[in-house]
Motif scaffolding. Structure first.
Motif: not given
Ligand code: ZN
Ligand code: ZN
Length: 287
Positions: A85-93, A143-147, A152-165
Motif C-alpha cells: 500500500m506504500l505504492s498508493g496503488q489500488g486496494s488489495p481487493l 469472494r475469499d477475501l471479501a469478508e 474492506l477498510w483499505l477499500l476506502r483508506y488505501r492511501m493511509v499507509p502511504q500518507a503516514v510513511t
C-alpha cells in the motif's frame, strides 16, 4: 503461437482526474530528485524502499492474495500487503480482482491491461482510464477475501499507509529528502511493475517457453527491475506456482524471499510448477 483471437476493443475512455493529478505529482517529485542534492543516506533508503514495495506487491498482492501460491500467518500477509500500500496503488481487493480477471481473459478484449489497446494503454493508460475497471468486481472475483475487515477498510483508506510513511520520513529524514528517498523509488517501482503488464505481453519482445493461449513473454530485463516478475510466460503457464523462474539462470529473488520465510517457519505449502493451487476459499486461509 496462441490460438486466442483477440480483437481491438472499441470502448471510449475518460481520464480519471484525481489519479492523473496524483501521477503528475509523484512523477514531478521523483524528477526533482535529479537536480536536488541527495542526503548521504539516500541510496540505501532508495534501494530498501524499492525492494520493500516490490516484495509487498509481488509477493503479497500477487503470489499470495491473487494466486494463493503459498500460505503464511495472517500477520505476515497483512505486513506484506501494508508494504504494498506504500505504492498508493489500488486496494488489495481491487488489485487482486483486476489480476484474476487478467488471468481469466488474458489478451482478450475483457483483459483490462492487455497491449491490445496499445503499449501505452497497457503500461499506464488503463490506470488513468476511469472506465477501465469495475470497482465492484472484487465481489465476484475475490469472494475469499471479501469478508476480511482490514481489506474492506483499505477499500476506502488505501492511501493511509502511504500518507503516514511520507509524514514519518519527512519528520525523520527531512522534507527535502522525500523526492530522493520516497518518490524516486516509488516511481521506479511503478514502471518496473507496469512493464510486466505491457512489455511482457508484446509479441516481438523476450521469448516464450511454455506455449500458453496468450501473448505472454519472458523478458529478462523486466525480471531484473521487477525482482523476477519478468518470467511472465512461465507465470501464465503455471499461475499458481510460487517460483516463476524455470531454469537456473532465470533468477527469481521473490522465490528466494518466500524460501527464506519458509526457513523461518513463516511460510508453507509453496506450490511448484505443475502443482495446482487450490481455488481460494475463506475456510482455507491461514490464521
Ligand atoms: Zn500477464
Ligand atoms: Zn498472476
Amino acid at each position: 503461437m496462441s490460438s486466442a483471437t483477440p480483437s481491438e476493443p472499441s470502448r471510449r475512455s475518460r481520464t480519471h482526474t484525481a489519479i492523473a493529478v496524483y501521477m503528475v505529482l509523484v512523477h514531478g517529485l521523483a524528477a526533482s530528485s535529479l537536480w536536488l542534492p541527495w542526503p548521504p543516506f539516500a541510496l540505501p533508503v532508495v534501494i530498501g524502499l524499492h525492494v520493500s514495495i516490490m516484495l509487498g506487491t509481488t509477493v503479497g498482492l500477487h503470489r499470495l492474495l491473487s494466486h494463493r501460491a503459498f500460505r503464511c500467518p495472517r500477520w505476515v500477509e497483512y505486513g506484506l500487503v501494508t508494504l504494498a500500500m506504500l505504492s498508493g496503488q489500488g486496494s488489495p481487493l481491487l488489485w487482486a480482482s483486476i489480476h484474476r480477471i487478467h488471468h481469466v481473459h488474458t489478451d482478450l478484449p475483457e483483459d483490462i491491461h492487455s497491449p491490445l489497446r496499445g503499449l501505452w494503454y497497457s503500461h499506464l493508460g488503463w490506470i488513468l482510464d476511469e472506465d477501465s475497471t469495475d470497482s465492484e468486481a472484487w465481489r465476484k472475483y475475490c469472494r475469499d477475501l471479501a469478508e476480511d475487515r482490514y481489506y474492506l477498510w483499505l477499500l476506502r483508506y488505501r492511501m493511509v499507509p502511504q500518507a503516514v510513511t511520507v509524514v514519518l520520513l519527512g519528520l525523520t529524514l527531512g522534507w527535502s529528502a522525500l523526492p530522493a528517498c520516497f518518490f524516486l523509488p516509488l516511481v521506479l517501482w511503478m514502471h518496473s511493475t507496469y512493464c510486466v503488464n505491457s512489455v511482457c505481453h508484446v509479441r516481438f519482445l523476450g521469448f516464450r517457453t511454455p506455449d500458453t493461449r496468450d501473448f505472454s513473454r519472458n523478458v529478462w530485463w523486466v525480471s531484473v527491475f521487477a525482482l523476477g516478475e519478468g518470467w511472465h510466460n512461465n507465470h501464465h503457464a503455471f499461475p499458481g506456482s510460487a517460483p516463476h523462474g524455470q531454469a537456473w539462470w532465470q533468477l527469481d529473488p521473490r522465490w528466494a524471499f518466500i524460501r527464506l520465510l519458509r526457513v523461518c517457519g513463516l511460510a508453507w505449502d509453496g506450490k511448484l510448477p505443475g502443482q495446482r493451487a487450490p481455488e481460494p476459499q475463506p475456510e482455507t486461509r491461514a490464521t
